[in-house]
Design an enzyme around this catalytic site. Sequence first.
Site, short mmCIF file in Angstrom:
data_model
loop_
_atom_site.label_atom_id
_atom_site.label_comp_id
_atom_site.label_asym_id
_atom_site.label_seq_id
_atom_site.Cartn_x
_atom_site.Cartn_y
_atom_site.Cartn_z
N ARG A 52 0.80 -1.22 0.00
CA ARG A 52 0.00 0.00 0.00
C ARG A 52 0.84 1.28 0.00
O ARG A 52 0.30 2.36 -0.16
CB ARG A 52 -0.96 0.02 1.19
N LYS A 65 11.83 6.74 4.98
CA LYS A 65 10.69 6.96 4.08
C LYS A 65 10.76 8.31 3.38
O LYS A 65 10.45 8.42 2.19
CB LYS A 65 9.38 6.85 4.86
N LEU A 93 6.82 13.54 15.17
CA LEU A 93 6.02 14.67 15.63
C LEU A 93 5.31 14.35 16.93
O LEU A 93 4.79 13.25 17.12
CB LEU A 93 4.99 15.05 14.56
N ALA A 123 -4.76 10.39 17.46
CA ALA A 123 -4.44 11.51 18.36
C ALA A 123 -3.64 12.58 17.62
O ALA A 123 -3.87 13.79 17.80
CB ALA A 123 -3.66 11.01 19.58
N CYS A 163 -15.17 22.50 10.67
CA CYS A 163 -13.82 21.98 10.87
C CYS A 163 -13.89 20.49 11.21
O CYS A 163 -14.97 19.90 11.30
CB CYS A 163 -13.10 22.76 11.98
N CYS A 166 -15.91 19.60 14.26
CA CYS A 166 -17.36 19.73 14.12
C CYS A 166 -17.98 18.38 13.80
O CYS A 166 -19.12 18.09 14.20
CB CYS A 166 -17.71 20.72 13.01
N CYS A 180 -3.13 -0.17 12.59
CA CYS A 180 -3.32 -0.72 11.25
C CYS A 180 -2.94 -2.19 11.20
O CYS A 180 -3.58 -3.00 10.53
CB CYS A 180 -2.48 0.06 10.24
#
Length: 262
Positions: A52, A65, A93, A123, A163, A166, A180
């Site tokens: 994938r 990557k 991150l 998250a 957003c 919402c 995954c």
Amino acid sequence: MKSHAVMISPMQFLVIGAGGLGCPALLGLQAGGARRITIVDDDHVDLSNLARQVLFSGADVGVSKVDAARQALLGRCRDSPPPAEITPLRRRLRADDLDGLLAELTAGSPRSWVVLECSDSPALKFAVHDACVRAGLRVVVGGVVGWHGQAMAVDPGQREAACYRCLFEAPPPPELAPACATVGVAGPVAGAVGHAMAGLAIGLAGPHALDRSPAGVCLHFDLLRGGVRRLAPTPRPSCVTCSTAIELHGGAPSPDHSPQDR
């Protein structure tokens, strides 16, 4: 198509995650004329994910990557002007360093950037979305589980457009958001959602972004049943994120369009 590509070529795109969503999103951005792309990921190419992660081959296994993605993209556009500027950023991150990173990258020009959140962490998706709203950055958030997926475009400068919070108020608890590797991700769905994210990002960045913006649009995919559903919800009155966007950036209604007919 050529004129549109010229119009978006000065825009800069930040792709967070170079996996199952990031790879097709990068290909879609390149095909749409994007020439200034920054890729953020701290992982390496793994043999088990090649089905994938379509930018990579067996020769890339073990390679960062972001470096492998950069080489693949440069190889595809070597003879296509203008020359591409593809910046790899090998970095993990965290929610608490997103504001600083976005400020550093955008250098006070948030409207010349569009962010694509392609990670596999619920998250982090919410954290990136919230940081982009605070910074006034347009962002596309995507996700895939099994044969289902969605992609949503958000523009903090358009207050009539919903957003991400919402529609999805908060990340699901970990037990309801398995990895995954546990539930699996269908390669065709990752490809479809990644390309859709690129299309939405180009729509946010393009010359008609003010009067024909995809901001607030969420595309939901159920490819096992052959279904694609388009949602354009109105902003949720109690959404704290939308209130923050209005306080920080103001924003004006999109001309000639209501939330119901976008």
